[in-house]
Scaffold this motif. Sequence first.
Motif, short mmCIF file in Angstrom:
data_model
loop_
_atom_site.label_atom_id
_atom_site.label_comp_id
_atom_site.label_asym_id
_atom_site.label_seq_id
_atom_site.Cartn_x
_atom_site.Cartn_y
_atom_site.Cartn_z
N GLU A 128 0.11 5.39 -0.36
CA GLU A 128 -1.01 6.34 -0.34
C GLU A 128 -2.32 5.55 -0.32
O GLU A 128 -2.51 4.71 0.56
CB GLU A 128 -0.90 7.32 -1.52
CG GLU A 128 0.32 8.23 -1.40
CD GLU A 128 0.39 9.30 -2.47
OE1 GLU A 128 -0.55 9.43 -3.27
OE2 GLU A 128 1.40 10.03 -2.50
N ASP A 129 -3.21 5.75 -1.29
CA ASP A 129 -4.48 5.02 -1.26
C ASP A 129 -4.54 3.91 -2.31
O ASP A 129 -5.63 3.45 -2.68
CB ASP A 129 -5.65 5.98 -1.46
CG ASP A 129 -5.61 6.68 -2.82
OD1 ASP A 129 -4.56 6.64 -3.50
OD2 ASP A 129 -6.64 7.27 -3.22
N VAL A 130 -3.38 3.46 -2.77
CA VAL A 130 -3.32 2.43 -3.82
C VAL A 130 -2.68 1.16 -3.28
O VAL A 130 -1.63 1.20 -2.64
CB VAL A 130 -2.52 2.94 -5.04
CG1 VAL A 130 -2.30 1.82 -6.05
CG2 VAL A 130 -3.26 4.10 -5.70
N LEU B 97 -7.85 -2.57 2.21
CA LEU B 97 -8.89 -1.67 2.71
C LEU B 97 -8.62 -1.30 4.16
O LEU B 97 -8.82 -0.15 4.56
CB LEU B 97 -10.26 -2.33 2.58
CG LEU B 97 -10.87 -2.38 1.18
CD1 LEU B 97 -12.12 -3.25 1.19
CD2 LEU B 97 -11.21 -0.98 0.67
N VAL C 277 0.84 -1.19 0.00
CA VAL C 277 0.00 0.00 0.00
C VAL C 277 0.88 1.25 0.00
O VAL C 277 1.74 1.42 0.87
CB VAL C 277 -0.94 0.02 1.22
CG1 VAL C 277 -1.67 1.36 1.32
CG2 VAL C 277 -1.95 -1.12 1.13
N ARG D 120 -5.93 -0.81 5.50
CA ARG D 120 -4.80 0.12 5.56
C ARG D 120 -5.05 1.40 4.79
O ARG D 120 -4.12 2.14 4.49
CB ARG D 120 -3.54 -0.61 5.08
CG ARG D 120 -2.99 -1.51 6.16
CD ARG D 120 -2.25 -2.72 5.62
NE ARG D 120 -1.80 -3.53 6.76
CZ ARG D 120 -2.60 -4.38 7.43
NH1 ARG D 120 -3.86 -4.53 7.04
NH2 ARG D 120 -2.13 -5.07 8.45
N GLY D 121 -6.28 1.65 4.43
CA GLY D 121 -6.64 2.92 3.82
C GLY D 121 -6.61 2.96 2.31
O GLY D 121 -6.84 4.00 1.71
N ALA D 122 -6.31 1.82 1.68
CA ALA D 122 -6.31 1.79 0.21
C ALA D 122 -7.75 1.70 -0.30
O ALA D 122 -8.61 1.10 0.35
CB ALA D 122 -5.50 0.60 -0.30
N THR D 123 -8.00 2.29 -1.45
CA THR D 123 -9.33 2.21 -2.07
C THR D 123 -9.27 1.59 -3.45
O THR D 123 -10.28 1.09 -3.95
CB THR D 123 -9.94 3.62 -2.20
OG1 THR D 123 -9.07 4.45 -2.98
CG2 THR D 123 -10.13 4.26 -0.82
N THR D 124 -8.09 1.61 -4.05
CA THR D 124 -7.91 1.17 -5.43
C THR D 124 -6.74 0.21 -5.52
O THR D 124 -5.76 0.35 -4.79
CB THR D 124 -7.62 2.39 -6.34
OG1 THR D 124 -8.67 3.33 -6.21
CG2 THR D 124 -7.49 1.97 -7.80
#
Length: 241
Positions: A168-170, A200, A166, A202-206
């Motif tokens: 950033e958000d990837v 998810l 992970v 860990r803050g990832a969305t994509t």
Amino acid sequence: MDHLETLCARAWPALAEVPLGDWLMRAADGFTGRANSTLTCGDPGVPVPLALITVEGFAREHGIKPAAHVIRGSVHEEAFEAAGWRVDLDHPGGAESLVMTGPLEKFASGVAVSRDLPGWWDMTAGSEVTTAQRHVLGSGGDVCFASLTEDGTGDGTVTAAVRGAVVEDVLHVARLAVRPSHRRRGLARRLMGELAGWGLERGATTCALQVAEHNGAAIGLYEELGCTEHHRYRYWTPAVS
């Protein structure tokens, strides 16, 4: 495209990384094209022909083949061709790769546990793991060594493995592998679902995946999970190196 490529590079760090303006020269003892090529996003800060001379010198210094990771259709391709570089049709993984992306929540199912098992390394890197492999696979953001085992306890034979990181958000996904004797059982889909759940948390969305264009089976799986092609990149190399 440039931003996503930069995130993927951060998730897949080379042993040696040297900036050249916005470009990033990378070397990792030949382990993967991504970690042994210059990422050519943005402005190198000098004319492209001069930048390519610097790239060749960096490659010689690190004992690797000069190579550039270039987004398909980017402004640099004409300058590369004019400087005597060509698309590397002989690249072992294929000259062209897709970068695919998709929403994690669409296929998340469970949460993967990261386990640094010998069997995980056997499936993703081979029986003799090098320093470069340990660095590339073990570094780069928050990393997950996800696997499934034959007995389901973590002590049995590893039957499927994947690496996630992970940034950033990837969630960058790589090295998905299933033991030949255990294919066609849905293990890859299950493992991807668990890795998505881990991302998810860990803050990832994509998710982002880099896959060779000839790997139809992997592309088909990722499409079933809701991923689509974001862009493509190709490897370029001097016509005479």
